[in-house]
Motif scaffolding. Structure first.
Motif, PDB file in Angstrom:
ATOM      1  N   TRP A 419      56.602 -10.140  32.523  1.00  0.00           N
ATOM      2  CA  TRP A 419      57.620  -9.585  33.338  1.00  0.00           C
ATOM      3  C   TRP A 419      58.823  -8.868  32.347  1.00  0.00           C
ATOM      4  N   SER A 420      58.525  -8.153  31.638  1.00  0.00           N
ATOM      5  CA  SER A 420      59.481  -7.619  30.601  1.00  0.00           C
ATOM      6  C   SER A 420      60.126  -6.333  31.287  1.00  0.00           C
ATOM      7  N   THR A 421      61.428  -6.006  30.795  1.00  0.00           N
ATOM      8  CA  THR A 421      62.003  -4.910  31.284  1.00  0.00           C
ATOM      9  C   THR A 421      61.113  -3.601  31.307  1.00  0.00           C
ATOM     10  N   GLU A 422      60.637  -3.498  29.951  1.00  0.00           N
ATOM     11  CA  GLU A 422      59.532  -2.467  29.676  1.00  0.00           C
ATOM     12  C   GLU A 422      58.561  -2.566  30.774  1.00  0.00           C
ATOM     13  N   ALA A 423      57.912  -3.744  31.301  1.00  0.00           N
ATOM     14  CA  ALA A 423      56.867  -3.587  32.366  1.00  0.00           C
ATOM     15  C   ALA A 423      57.488  -3.057  33.449  1.00  0.00           C
ATOM     16  N   PHE A 424      58.548  -3.352  33.928  1.00  0.00           N
ATOM     17  CA  PHE A 424      59.183  -3.057  35.182  1.00  0.00           C
ATOM     18  C   PHE A 424      59.567  -1.323  35.013  1.00  0.00           C
ATOM     19  N   GLU A 425      59.700  -0.948  33.905  1.00  0.00           N
ATOM     20  CA  GLU A 425      60.079   0.381  33.814  1.00  0.00           C
ATOM     21  C   GLU A 425      58.899   1.265  34.102  1.00  0.00           C
ATOM     22  N   ARG A 426      57.608   0.844  33.424  1.00  0.00           N
ATOM     23  CA  ARG A 426      56.350   1.444  33.528  1.00  0.00           C
ATOM     24  C   ARG A 426      56.102   1.516  35.099  1.00  0.00           C
ATOM     25  N   SER A 427      56.311   0.387  35.649  1.00  0.00           N
ATOM     26  CA  SER A 427      55.864   0.139  37.219  1.00  0.00           C
ATOM     27  C   SER A 427      56.727   1.159  38.004  1.00  0.00           C
ATOM     28  N   ILE A 428      58.099   1.372  37.705  1.00  0.00           N
ATOM     29  CA  ILE A 428      58.795   2.335  38.310  1.00  0.00           C
ATOM     30  C   ILE A 428      58.643   3.591  38.149  1.00  0.00           C
ATOM     31  N   GLU A 429      58.436   3.964  36.842  1.00  0.00           N
ATOM     32  CA  GLU A 429      57.980   5.214  36.580  1.00  0.00           C
ATOM     33  C   GLU A 429      56.777   5.701  37.245  1.00  0.00           C
ATOM     34  N   GLU A 430      55.760   4.732  37.316  1.00  0.00           N
ATOM     35  CA  GLU A 430      54.355   5.220  37.830  1.00  0.00           C
ATOM     36  C   GLU A 430      54.804   5.385  39.708  1.00  0.00           C
ATOM     37  N   ASP A 431      55.562   4.553  40.085  1.00  0.00           N
ATOM     38  CA  ASP A 431      56.052   4.800  41.459  1.00  0.00           C
ATOM     39  C   ASP A 431      56.810   6.340  41.969  1.00  0.00           C
ATOM     40  N   LEU A 432      57.550   6.506  40.729  1.00  0.00           N
ATOM     41  CA  LEU A 432      58.046   7.846  40.785  1.00  0.00           C
ATOM     42  C   LEU A 432      57.114   8.935  40.641  1.00  0.00           C
ATOM     43  N   LYS A 433      56.259   8.649  39.982  1.00  0.00           N
ATOM     44  CA  LYS A 433      55.416   9.797  39.800  1.00  0.00           C
ATOM     45  C   LYS A 433      54.578   9.953  41.118  1.00  0.00           C
ATOM     46  N   ARG A 434      54.165   8.868  41.707  1.00  0.00           N
ATOM     47  CA  ARG A 434      53.444   8.910  43.099  1.00  0.00           C
ATOM     48  C   ARG A 434      54.213   9.588  44.149  1.00  0.00           C
ATOM     49  N   GLN A 435      55.535   9.459  44.078  1.00  0.00           N
ATOM     50  CA  GLN A 435      56.471   9.581  45.171  1.00  0.00           C
ATOM     51  C   GLN A 435      56.896  11.265  44.968  1.00  0.00           C
ATOM     52  N   ARG A 436      57.205  11.587  43.551  1.00  0.00           N
ATOM     53  CA  ARG A 436      57.484  12.934  43.371  1.00  0.00           C
ATOM     54  C   ARG A 436      56.356  13.451  42.122  1.00  0.00           C
ATOM     55  N   PRO A 437      55.228  13.849  42.206  1.00  0.00           N
ATOM     56  CA  PRO A 437      54.276  13.980  41.135  1.00  0.00           C
ATOM     57  C   PRO A 437      54.689  15.141  40.181  1.00  0.00           C
ATOM     58  N   THR A 438      55.618  15.944  40.661  1.00  0.00           N
ATOM     59  CA  THR A 438      55.852  17.046  39.567  1.00  0.00           C
ATOM     60  C   THR A 438      56.647  16.641  38.689  1.00  0.00           C
ATOM     61  N   GLN A 439      57.662  15.389  38.748  1.00  0.00           N
ATOM     62  CA  GLN A 439      58.699  14.922  38.037  1.00  0.00           C
ATOM     63  C   GLN A 439      58.070  13.839  37.208  1.00  0.00           C
ATOM     64  N   LEU A 440      58.482  13.963  35.799  1.00  0.00           N
ATOM     65  CA  LEU A 440      58.279  12.897  34.960  1.00  0.00           C
ATOM     66  C   LEU A 440      59.442  11.946  34.854  1.00  0.00           C
ATOM     67  N   SER A 441      59.589  10.769  34.970  1.00  0.00           N
ATOM     68  CA  SER A 441      60.562   9.831  34.699  1.00  0.00           C
ATOM     69  C   SER A 441      60.728   9.326  33.466  1.00  0.00           C
ATOM     70  N   THR A 442      61.703   9.349  32.729  1.00  0.00           N
ATOM     71  CA  THR A 442      61.921   8.900  31.556  1.00  0.00           C
ATOM     72  C   THR A 442      63.038   7.709  31.403  1.00  0.00           C
ATOM     73  N   TYR A 443      63.235   7.092  30.553  1.00  0.00           N
ATOM     74  CA  TYR A 443      64.489   5.978  30.392  1.00  0.00           C
ATOM     75  C   TYR A 443      64.810   5.990  28.975  1.00  0.00           C
ATOM     76  N   THR A 444      65.929   6.184  28.781  1.00  0.00           N
ATOM     77  CA  THR A 444      66.520   5.959  27.158  1.00  0.00           C
ATOM     78  C   THR A 444      67.687   4.866  27.460  1.00  0.00           C
ATOM     79  N   LYS A 445      67.676   3.744  26.408  1.00  0.00           N
ATOM     80  CA  LYS A 445      68.477   2.769  26.415  1.00  0.00           C
ATOM     81  C   LYS A 445      69.679   3.405  25.643  1.00  0.00           C
ATOM     82  N   LEU A 446      70.717   2.660  26.122  1.00  0.00           N
ATOM     83  CA  LEU A 446      71.969   2.802  25.573  1.00  0.00           C
ATOM     84  C   LEU A 446      71.973   2.357  23.847  1.00  0.00           C
TER      85      LEU A 446
END
Length: 446
Positions: A419-446
């Motif tokens: 249940w790492s932060t990275e695991a949730f990032e992946r799940s959220i990014e996959e859900d965003l792709k399903r919601q908006r398939p033409t947009q790729l979600s990225t996440y950059t740490k501070l």
């Protein structure tokens, strides 16, 4: 016992007492006392009404060389030192019993509430922790399934070590982040709320976070999503989640929700509760000055009820028109807000879900939550013998939209062992792709 809406409570309390007495006559040590009071509390099935002793110190706890974690509807090996027990293996059962039956017998008979899905996520792992409970039979020979193969393994219990402590902490909450914004330069903004019972340092972190959200809100809302991370949260004060909601969504929608809330709070005006409310006035004056007026009114109402021999002080509804909001109207949120829910989420953590899920674009991810009864806001008192303590609820809800025992189920259950932060990032990014398939979600740490 004066709650007119819960006439069956005396019977539940008597059943808990009888269960406790059966074990009390067989109790000979600290571990037995802990188990006996745990059994008493397990019958009550209410996290805001229980008796307990301090947990057994970790040096006397044993484990079989692996840590387990509940995911979905089964128990899995989270991590293992045993060569014949693989990480990721499903625990099928032990000693002729299936795993759910074992968890009910060895765990839920002494702690937790098996009728709440989230409690399986947070409590079932205790099947493989030995605290010296003299009333349970430890698993001896267990069956594991991995890659289509079933293996039977004899367990060898041994004292816990530092590896155990690390794995156990990570197994159900993952890498809990400190209070605050931990990332917002990319397309996801991460807001960590690991506790609603903050210490002095965390209270300062909360206030800094609210100010930072006010400064950076426009940038945050230009991203792909906001993530509110409740991993580690077991409740506290609901004022922290309300302040976040006002900072993120704006005060106007929060005021509308509060105005439409039919629930009323009844404070039990006993002498002990009323005296404790006086200490809450002093505490909140230092820790949350914005709440001092509210708790002062509650304390004065309880004093008046006690003086006139009334069982309850009924907190009046506060019309939205009487609220003084200095915050200007904020542009509405148009992007998804993901809320990570841990299995132990209850009390003020559930209050947060009550509010967040009624605000626009909220999507729950993680585990099913735990539940509350109608009893909230507790004080903890030592019993006369000094050996144990009792948790006493001070208020009850009437007409709360969320029923007693009601849980929240996430739109996205995360079954990853990590249940790492990275695991949730992946799940959220996959859900965003399903919601908006033409947009790729990225996440950059501070």
């Amino acid at each position: 016992m004066v709650n007119p809406t819960d006439p069956s409570f005396p019977k539940r309390l008597e059943a808990a007492r009888q269960r406790g007495l059966v074990l009390a006559h067989r109790t000979r040590n600290q571990a037995g006392l802990q188990a006996t009071l745990g059994a008493f509390s397990a019958v009550l099935r209410d996290g805001h009404a229980e008796a307990f002793v301090e947990p057994i110190i970790s040096s006397t706890v044993r484990w079989p060389g692996f840590v387990a974690a509940w995911r979905g509807d089964a128990l899995y090996v989270y991590a293992s030192q045993m060569p014949d027990v693989e990480k990721g293996a499903r625990v099928l059962g032990c000693d002729g019993l299936d795993t759910p039956s074992l968890v009910v017998r060895n765990v839920f008979a002494f702690r937790g509430r098996p009728d709440e899905a989230g409690q399986w996520w947070s409590q079932a792992r205790n099947l493989f922790q030995d605290e010296g409970n003299p009333f349970v039979k430890l698993p001896g020979r267990c069956r594991f399934s991995v890659s289509g193969k079933v293996a039977q393994v004899k367990l060898r219990w041994r004292p816990v070590d530092e590896t155990y402590k690390k794995w156990r902490t990570l197994s159900y909450n993952g890498d809990v982040l400190p209070v605050g914004l931990t990332g917002s330069h990319g397309k996801l903004t991460w807001i960590a709320l690991p506790t609603f019972d903050p210490d002095d340092t965390q209270r300062a972190m909360y206030r800094n976070m609210f100010a930072e959200i006010a400064r950076r809100r426009a940038t945050m809302l230009a991203g792909d999503a906001v993530v509110i991370d409740l991993r580690g949260n077991q409740g506290g004060s609901s004022l922290w989640s309300e302040q976040l909601a006002r900072a993120l969504w704006g005060s106007a929608p929060v005021d509308r929700i509060e105005a439409s809330d039919p629930s009323r709070v009844w404070w039990r005006a006993s002498r002990g509760n009323t005296n404790y409310a006086a200490t809450m006035v002093k505490q909140l004056a230092m820790e949350q000055p914005e709440a001092e007026g509210w708790i002062t009114a509650v304390w004065e109402g309880m004093r008046a009820a006690l003086a006139s021999d009334r069982a309850f002080y009924v907190e009046p509804a506060t019309p939205t028109a009487t609220k003084k909001t200095t915050q200007p109207s904020l542009p509405p949120i148009g992007l998804p807000v993901y809320v990570i829910v841990p299995g132990q989420c209850a009390s003020a953590c559930l209050d947060a879900l009550d509010l967040f899920t009624r605000l626009p674009h909220t999507r729950l991810i993680g585990a099913p939550s735990s539940a509350d009864s109608i009893y909230l806001d507790v004080r903890v008192e030592s019993l006369p013998d000094g050996l144990a303590k009792v948790v006493v609820p001070m208020k009850l809800y009437r007409d709360r939209p969320r029923a007693a025992g009601q849980i929240y189920r996430p739109a996205i259950e995360v079954h990853d062992l990590s249940w790492s932060t990275e695991a949730f990032e992946r799940s959220i990014e996959e859900d965003l792709k399903r919601q908006r398939p033409t947009q790729l979600s990225t996440y950059t740490k501070l």
